[in-house]
Design an enzyme around this catalytic site. Structure first.
Site, PDB file in Angstrom:
ATOM      1  CG  ASP A 195      18.187 -12.804  16.934  1.00  0.00           C
ATOM      2  OD1 ASP A 195      17.920 -11.750  17.543  1.00  0.00           O
ATOM      3  OD2 ASP A 195      19.346 -13.186  16.717  1.00  0.00           O
ATOM      4  CG  ASP A 227      21.418  -7.048  20.244  1.00  0.00           C
ATOM      5  OD1 ASP A 227      22.073  -6.725  21.250  1.00  0.00           O
ATOM      6  OD2 ASP A 227      21.928  -7.158  19.132  1.00  0.00           O
TER       7      ASP A 227
HETATM    8  N1  GLY Z   1      21.269  -8.369  16.836  1.00  0.00           N
HETATM    9  C1  GLY Z   1      22.533  -8.145  16.254  1.00  0.00           C
HETATM   10  C2  GLY Z   1      22.837  -6.751  15.861  1.00  0.00           C
HETATM   11  O1  GLY Z   1      22.220  -5.789  16.266  1.00  0.00           O
HETATM   12  O2  GLY Z   1      23.764  -6.596  15.096  1.00  0.00           O
END
Ligand code: GLY
Length: 403
Positions: free
Chosen positions: A115, A174
């Site tokens: 992330d 993601d």
């Molecule tokens: N990356 C986590 C979400 O989209 O909730």
């Protein structure tokens, strides 16, 4: 001679200005109203919250859940302030954007998550893009190296998470979003391997994350030794085989962005397939704000059991607008995105100034089945809503900041 030269130059400048002016269009009322709300809400939030403890969402008992610098969402609020400054020209928002960004300096030491793209590119990345102040670069350089270090040539993907005992090398859809940071860093810091890793990740994901209808699995777990797929699952969706709304949105935005960065036509095709899945889905509500998972069977019931996810809608709007500029039939994507933006900017979703704990949008979903962040504001819904408004202004030739 000199005077004539300056007269010609002034004439050219005047002509260019007239041309630009002739092309720019006045913003419609709904857009002006949205920007006015944005200015008030972001100014209120910047005064209310402490840098390094950024607003994330609102709990059912009405408290703001804050994100410390280690939280995956920590970059979105500083990023929103940067976008807010670009939309409004408000210098106080500019100063706040710098303050909230610099409080995330220690993210540069984090190695255990993919992330880093969300955390650093949305905060420091926007800071650098807007100010060109070189002091923002070292954090971006270090973070990108840590993100790249999570790439494995065996699996051909970047490892998303280090948690979860039953996974060996989990990759979530993601993760596509975080590739934008690697593409940029590869160019900025002259590390072509970063760009190659981003391309490889996108190709591998295309192969394993998608079903024949171009909906995507949330999590694919790989064997780090053989590189083979171990399982295909969900973490935040309804079931392993369902189409989690935000996951579809991340995929759409991700492949459009990968095409932009690589010019690989496979990525463009993939983005178009995902767009079709989303736009023609029989359970997409009339107002185009999806329920948190497309497979919630009572999705279209109006009994409140199937909350909408404004964050997915905002990301879809961004992806569709980018896609609209890359294909002949782009208008259908632009029109759809415009519809979404108008609904998000209506009182159904956009807060009244001073309300909604200074968040912009209401009605998003974090992780439904964990009973976490259901029908709440979310900082990433706000961030992508702002990004979508900026993209909209650029495509409609609305001059920013709004006067
Ligand atoms: N990356 C986590 C979400 O989209 O909730």
């Amino acid at each position: 001679m000199k005077r004539r030269f300056y007269a010609i130059i002034s004439g050219v400048v005047l002509l260019v200005n007239m041309q630009l002016h002739a092309q720019s269009k006045p913003a419609e009322d709904w857009f002006r109203h949205a920007v006015s709300v944005i200015e008030q809400q972001l100014a209120g939030a910047a005064k209310t919250f402490t840098p390094g403890l950024n607003p994330r969402s609102v709990t059912p008992n009405g408290m703001v859940r804050t994100a410390p610098y280690t939280d995956w969402t920590t970059g979105f609020f500083p990023g929103s302030l940067w976008y807010g400054y670009e939309l409004t020209g408000n210098k106080e928002l500019l100063a706040s954007a710098a303050r909230f960004t610099l409080a995330l300096d220690s993210v540069r030491y984090i190695t255990k998550t993919h992330d880093l793209g969300f955390m650093l590119y949305c905060s420091y990345g926007n800071a650098w893009r807007i100010t060109e102040d070189k002091s923002y670069l070292p954090v971006l350089e270090e973070g990108a190296q840590h993100l790249y270090n999570r790439f494995s040539t065996k699996t051909g993907v970047i490892r998303s998470w280090d948690f979860g005992d039953h996974w060996k090398f989990p990759v979530i859809i993601d993760n596509m979003m975080n590739l934008e940071y690697l593409y940029w860093a590869g160019t900025e810091f002259k590390k072509p391997v970063y760009r190659q890793a981003a391309n490889t990740h996108a190709l591998t994901t295309m192969k394993h994350h998608f079903r024949p209808d171009y909906s995507s699995y949330h999590v694919v777990d790989y064997d780090p030794v053989t590189g083979k797929v171990r399982s295909k699952e969900t973490h935040q969706g309804l079931t392993h085989e369902s189409a989690w709304a935000r996951g579809q949105a991340w995929g759409l935005y991700g492949y459009t962005m990968c095409y932009d960065n690589s010019r690989n036509p496979q990525f463009l095709q993939q983005a178009q397939h995902i767009a079709r899945f989303i736009m023609t889905h029989p359970r997409m509500p009339k107002n185009k704000i999806p329920v948190w998972d497309f497979d919630v069977h009572n999705a279209l019931a109006s009994d409140g059991r199937a909350p909408r996810d404004a964050s997915a809608a905002a990301v879809i709007a961004c992806g569709l607008m980018d896609l609209s500029t890359k294909v002949k039939e782009g208008k259908k994507y632009m029109d759809y995105a415009e519809d979404i933006l108008k609904v998000l900017s209506s009182p159904d979703f956009l807060a009244n100034p001073g309300d909604n704990h200074y968040f912009l949008l209401k009605h998003s979903v974090g992780a439904f089945l964990y009973n976490s962040e259901i029908d709440t504001p979310l900082n990433y819904a706000d961030y992508y809503y702002l990004e979508a408004l900026k993209k909209y202004a650029a495509l409609k030739k609305i001059t920013l900041p709004l006067q």
